[in-house]
Motif scaffolding. Structure first.
Motif, mmCIF file in Angstrom:
data_model
loop_
_atom_site.group_PDB
_atom_site.id
_atom_site.type_symbol
_atom_site.label_atom_id
_atom_site.label_comp_id
_atom_site.label_asym_id
_atom_site.label_seq_id
_atom_site.Cartn_x
_atom_site.Cartn_y
_atom_site.Cartn_z
ATOM 1 N N ALA A 180 0.851 -1.195 0.000
ATOM 2 C CA ALA A 180 0.000 0.000 0.000
ATOM 3 C C ALA A 180 0.882 1.238 0.000
ATOM 4 O O ALA A 180 2.012 1.197 0.497
ATOM 5 C CB ALA A 180 -0.869 -0.006 1.254
ATOM 6 N N PRO A 181 0.421 2.332 -0.582
ATOM 7 C CA PRO A 181 1.191 3.569 -0.510
ATOM 8 C C PRO A 181 1.493 3.894 0.954
ATOM 9 O O PRO A 181 0.647 3.697 1.819
ATOM 10 C CB PRO A 181 0.271 4.604 -1.137
ATOM 11 N N GLY A 182 2.683 4.397 1.197
ATOM 12 C CA GLY A 182 3.081 4.686 2.577
ATOM 13 C C GLY A 182 3.928 3.587 3.172
ATOM 14 O O GLY A 182 4.565 3.784 4.199
ATOM 15 N N THR A 183 3.961 2.423 2.510
ATOM 16 C CA THR A 183 4.783 1.328 3.042
ATOM 17 C C THR A 183 6.260 1.689 2.900
ATOM 18 O O THR A 183 6.675 2.259 1.904
ATOM 19 C CB THR A 183 4.505 0.032 2.250
ATOM 20 N N GLY A 218 13.032 3.456 0.700
ATOM 21 C CA GLY A 218 12.106 4.549 0.408
ATOM 22 C C GLY A 218 10.701 4.235 0.884
ATOM 23 O O GLY A 218 10.463 3.217 1.534
ATOM 24 N N GLU A 219 9.821 5.158 0.525
ATOM 25 C CA GLU A 219 8.435 4.988 0.931
ATOM 26 C C GLU A 219 7.577 4.904 -0.322
ATOM 27 O O GLU A 219 7.725 5.704 -1.246
ATOM 28 C CB GLU A 219 8.002 6.189 1.788
ATOM 29 N N PRO A 271 12.050 9.201 -1.565
ATOM 30 C CA PRO A 271 13.149 8.950 -0.622
ATOM 31 C C PRO A 271 12.738 9.203 0.831
ATOM 32 O O PRO A 271 11.850 9.989 1.104
ATOM 33 C CB PRO A 271 14.224 9.939 -1.067
ATOM 34 N N VAL A 272 13.403 8.514 1.716
ATOM 35 C CA VAL A 272 13.218 8.727 3.151
ATOM 36 C C VAL A 272 14.580 9.088 3.709
ATOM 37 O O VAL A 272 15.572 8.460 3.355
ATOM 38 C CB VAL A 272 12.707 7.438 3.833
#
Lengths: 249, 276, 427
Positions: free
Chosen positions: B159-162, B188-189, B207-208
């Motif tokens: 899911a987005p945000g993972t 990354g996310e 990027p994170v």
């Protein structure tokens, strides 16, 4: 006060092989009758009389009877140190090698360790024919299946003698009060019993007598059962066995 | 066993024996307890995926664990000690400093009949990462991976945000009763899961923290030697059971998943997606 | 249908075929459990042991399988402590074999004692002077260690490792495995030794009695040495056997040769020590107790041939084969020598247990024979069947031989030594 060192002397020359000692022992110590299927190697015989001969044939053949019981080793008894859970211990007050069936695991290591084969395992549950349980000796606890037992010089009698001495207010028990059942039963007085530390006791004197010997003395176990015979070949039975070709066991 | 038990003496024998016994008990209990504690801590710190990859990597056959610098001929033999994470590898850093990556020897994007565009970095688990103009990275399956799997029966996308981590699972592809986990080439996310259908990537990732670090990925000049070796490995996996024909006229079949029996294909998946 | 449980990259027979293999062993196991149940419920009168032959088949089997199971501790010691990395190929199998051997031995012991429910007495009232106490403590602890070592192998099962908790725990435990290997080595050292001491201390049986160091008779050290010597041999033999039975290549030949070399080396030392020990025993210990040693061998059928067989045929011969590089390269020789070595240790344990008890100690005593009853044999077979079952399931569902997977992708001719370089060595 030094402890006592109870011992026994057995005069083989006087033993007639009547077996009274065996019966007296079993009755005194609540040894149950052998169940069906028991062999002479599975039975419980704290005291057992072995017929022994000189191995010759014809008129040269001579035989004697050798009563065998726990030899009450006085020095590092082989069975004591091997027990994993301290169920075999020497009483310093009497020198008796005691077996505690209530703590015995039944591993039989002590039986393997004993050179005299004087230890017995309860292969069966103890059982007495109906009615016969009334003849049980109330001073001796019967043993359960799966534990090892052996001669303890009629320890029940020692306790009884101790009580009598206490009743009299005496510190020491009267030697006449403490006599194992086999000694009492022997019709020819071949077995004598007493304190080896007491030089006046008949046992201590018998031990010093010429013709006195012990079984497997060279093992260094210092047995406290002294045998006696005036005959040389009989005294030989105390030595190690000589190999024979194919003897059926 | 204890001083208050019958028959206990403070003798040398007793103290030595029971001392040794209790030491053993304490050592064994401490070992197990610390393993449990560390495990709990690792689970709490969400290191499960990293550990799974480490464990998978450890189980790979030694020849699948070779260092990328063996592919380029800088080493004769070398096993990767970092589970294919060159970002922490000193040897890699030193070698890169020694021979800075050259420009791609050829600009052609066709390698062994497959399309391997060099505008992106490749991961040894057959994924790639391409930095977009917006600073996000697109992640996708390379053509060799696509040919091994064929058309997926189903795709499990995050899911987005993972949060994705290098060498952690990026997404799962189901095919022929098999769940293939695809390793993530980058940290990354997940911003968007495009699923590879229609577009060329499976995920878009932002990027994170300190941004992307692609040092763990193959540089364009490494792609060709790597790919040659990969085809060799694939052939090894497939030909084990006596089906030697891998390619039709030297070109890889477009869909291996239908061309080979399950066991062979399984082995090919293991080899290509680094699954032990 | 159980394909999901089988490790990736290996092939196993079909489920029905596996069940067909399991079935007879399960039946044997069930029969053995019935026999053991008879002994537990009705008592040891079900056996042919007696007051003279107080120990029988079970003790012999216990001593033998514990010696054979020594491969677990010794391989662990060589791999994790001495860092012989090649043994990684067999360590899992060695742990399973060790676990099987020890759990089987402990189970047999529990049937063997008259009052199994009192087993805890040994822990509660230990007589630390008894070799059996040392054995009980060490074997119990070591069985626990083996169980903990077995756990990671089980948790690595394909399905189980999908559970994050299992995976992470296995990973963390494996990092600490060298601690367990060390503890296992310590415990094995003492209980293998005290199993030898068990008979070496029997002053009442000069046939078994040996002098020694401090509280330990020489058999203490000889048992450690012989167990360490045949442990690798047994691993070698079982690996070969399983390879034959399953029709799969499991490890590189070099691994088996290494096991053989280690085994041969230790066996050579053992044979030497055993010879010296026997000479001292014949010339000093035994006559000193009043028992001329030659008399023991006058009781047929155990003549001097048994001594010769033990030391030369099953000791020196396999040691020489295993130490000859040319013969080691030939699988037939290698495996035969390993089998000989294993038989040798079994013969040694037989001599120490059963021959000791068969020989008379009193002059008017007889030489005794003993033959196990069907209940005893059945219980023994249960131990064997239990071992085969545990191993079969482990082999099917767990990865016991990591190299097996490599062979699938590597045609036989191409198998070569994998060289692993120091990461920074040549950079």
């Amino acid at each position: 006060m030094t402890g006592k060192r109870y011992g026994m002397s057995i005069d083989i020359d006087r033993c007639t092989g009547c077996g009274a000692c065996m019966v007296a022992c079993a009755v005194e110590n609540n040894v149950p009758p052998a169940p069906e299927g028991a062999t002479d190697r599975k039975g419980i015989t704290w005291m057992r009389v072995f017929p022994v001969d000189n191995g010759r044939d014809g008129p040269d053949r001579k035989s004697v009877f050798v009563p065998m019981l726990c030899q009450q080793c006085g020095q590092d008894a082989p069975c004591v140190s091997v027990c994993p859970q301290q169920a075999v211990q020497v009483d310093p007050a009497t020198g008796i090698v005691g077996q505690m069936p209530e703590r015995c695991l039944g591993c039989r290591y002590c039986m393997a360790a004993c050179p005299y084969h004087a230890r017995y395992f309860n292969w069966w549950d103890p059982a007495w024919p109906a009615g016969m349980e009334k003849t049980l000796n109330p001073n001796v606890a019967p043993r359960m299946r799966g534990v090892v037992e052996k001669c303890n010089f009629c320890h029940g009698r020692w306790h009884a003698a101790k009580e009598r001495a206490v009743g009299r207010g005496a510190r020491e028990i009267d030697p006449a009060d403490y006599v194992p059942a086999c000694v009492e039963a022997c019709p020819t007085a071949a077995i004598r019993f007493g304190d080896l530390n007491d030089p006046r006791s008949p046992v201590a004197q018998a031990a010093q007598q010429s013709g006195s010997f012990r079984l497997l003395e060279k093992l260094g176990t210092e047995p406290k059962i002294y045998y006696h015979s005036a005959r040389e070949w009989v005294r030989e039975i105390g030595r190690a066995p000589a190999g024979k070709e194919q003897v059926h066991g | 066993m204890f001083p208050w038990n019958y028959g206990f003496h403070w003798s040398t024998g007793n103290v030595l024996f029971l001392g040794a016994f209790y030491t053993v008990l304490v050592v064994v209990a401490t070992t197990v307890a610390s393993a449990i504690l560390r495990a709990r801590r690792a689970v709490a710190a969400q290191q499960t995926d990293a550990i799974r990859w480490r464990s998978d990597f450890h189980d790979l056959p030694p020849r699948d664990r070779v260092c990328r610098h063996v592919l380029t001929g800088e080493f004769q033999v070398r096993e990767c000690p970092n589970a294919f994470d060159c970002r922490q590898c000193e040897t890699h850093a030193r070698l890169v400093a020694l021979h800075p990556p050259e420009a791609p020897p050829e600009s052609g994007e066709e390698l062994l009949g497959m399309s391997f565009p060099l505008d992106r970095f490749y991961h040894r688990g057959h994924t790639w990462a391409r930095l977009g103009p917006d600073g996000a990275v697109t992640i996708g399956l390379d053509e060799l991976g696509r040919r091994v799997l064929g058309v997926p029966d189903a795709v499990d996308l995050p899911a987005p945000g993972t949060r994705l981590r290098v060498n952690g699972p990026a997404w799962h592809i189901h095919k022929r009763n098999r769940d293939v986990r695809v390793l993530s080439p980058a940290d990354g996310e997940v911003v968007e899961a495009t699923g590879g259908i229609g577009g060329d990537g499976y995920l878009r990732v932002k990027p994170v923290g300190r941004g992307f670090d692609f040092r763990n990925l193959l540089a364009p000049c490494e792609v060709k030697p790597w790919l040659l070796r990969e085809v060799e490995r694939l052939q090894g996996a497939l030909s084990a059971e006596g089906v030697p024909t891998l390619a039709d006229g030297g070109v890889l079949l477009p869909d291996l998943s239908t061309a080979y029996p399950q066991a062979d294909w399984d082995a090919a998946c293991d080899a290509m997606f680094l699954q032990a | 249908m159980d394909r999901q449980l089988i490790a990736r990259g290996v092939r196993r027979c079909s489920t029905p075929q596996f069940l067909l293999w399991i079935l007879p062993w399960a039946a044997l196991f069930a029969f053995g459990l019935y026999c053991a149940g008879l002994c537990l419920v009705k008592g040891l009168n079900q056996t042919n042991m007696d007051n003279r032959f107080a120990f029988g088949l079970w003790i012999f089997v216990d001593l033998t399988i514990i010696a054979l199971g020594a491969g677990a501790f010794f391989t662990g010691f060589l791999l994790y402590i001495l860092k012989l990395k090649d043994l990684d190929a067999v360590i899992n199998s060695a742990v399973v074999i060790g676990f099987v051997c020890y759990s089987g031995a402990v189970a047999a012991l529990l049937v063997d004692v008259g009052q199994p429910l009192r087993a805890w007495f040994t822990f509660w009232y230990p007589n630390v002077h008894s070799m059996l106490t040392e054995v009980t403590f060490c074997i119990t602890c070591y069985l626990a260690v083996l169980l903990i070592e077995y756990l990671p192998i089980v948790l690595r099962n394909r399905k189980l490792r999908e559970v994050p908790g299992f995976l992470v725990f296995e990973f963390e435990l494996h990092k600490l495995i060298y601690v367990l290997a060390g503890v296992g080595t310590f415990l094995s050292f003492f209980h293998q030794g005290s199993l030898g001491g068990l008979f070496g201390v029997l002053r009442g049986h000069p046939f078994a009695f040996r002098e020694g160091l401090a509280v330990w008779p020489s058999t203490f050290f000889l048992f450690i040495l012989s167990a360490a010597a045949v442990g690798p041999s047994f691993i070698l033999f079982t690996t070969w056997l399983i390879s034959k039975l399953s029709g799969k290549r499991l490890v590189r030949p070099q691994v088996l040769q290494l096991l053989g070399r280690i085994s041969g080396l230790l066996l050579g030392v053992y044979v030497l020590a055993k010879t010296v020990d026997t000479l001292i025993w014949i010339n000093r210990t035994s006559p000193g107790a009043g028992f001329p040693a030659q008399e023991y061998f006058a009781w047929q059928p155990f003549g001097t041939w048994i001594l010769f067989a033990e030391i030369v045929v099953f000791g020196l011969a396999p040691a020489l084969i295993l130490l000859t590089p040319r013969l080691r390269l030939r699988t037939n020789w290698l495996v035969s020598a390993a089998v000989l070595a294993c038989l040798g240790v079994a013969l040694n344990r037989f001599v120490m247990t059963l021959q000791t008890l068969a020989l008379p100690t009193l002059s008017f005593d007889r030489y005794l024979s003993y033959w196990p009853s069907w209940q005893e044999t059945g219980t023994f077979l249960a131990v064997v069947a239990f071992g085969v079952l545990v191993y079969s399931f482990s082999f099917r569902y767990l990865l016991l031989f990591p190299q097996e997977r490599e062979f699938r992708q590597e045609p036989a001719a191409q198998v070569s030594e994998t060289a692993v370089m120091d990461p920074v060595g040549r950079s």
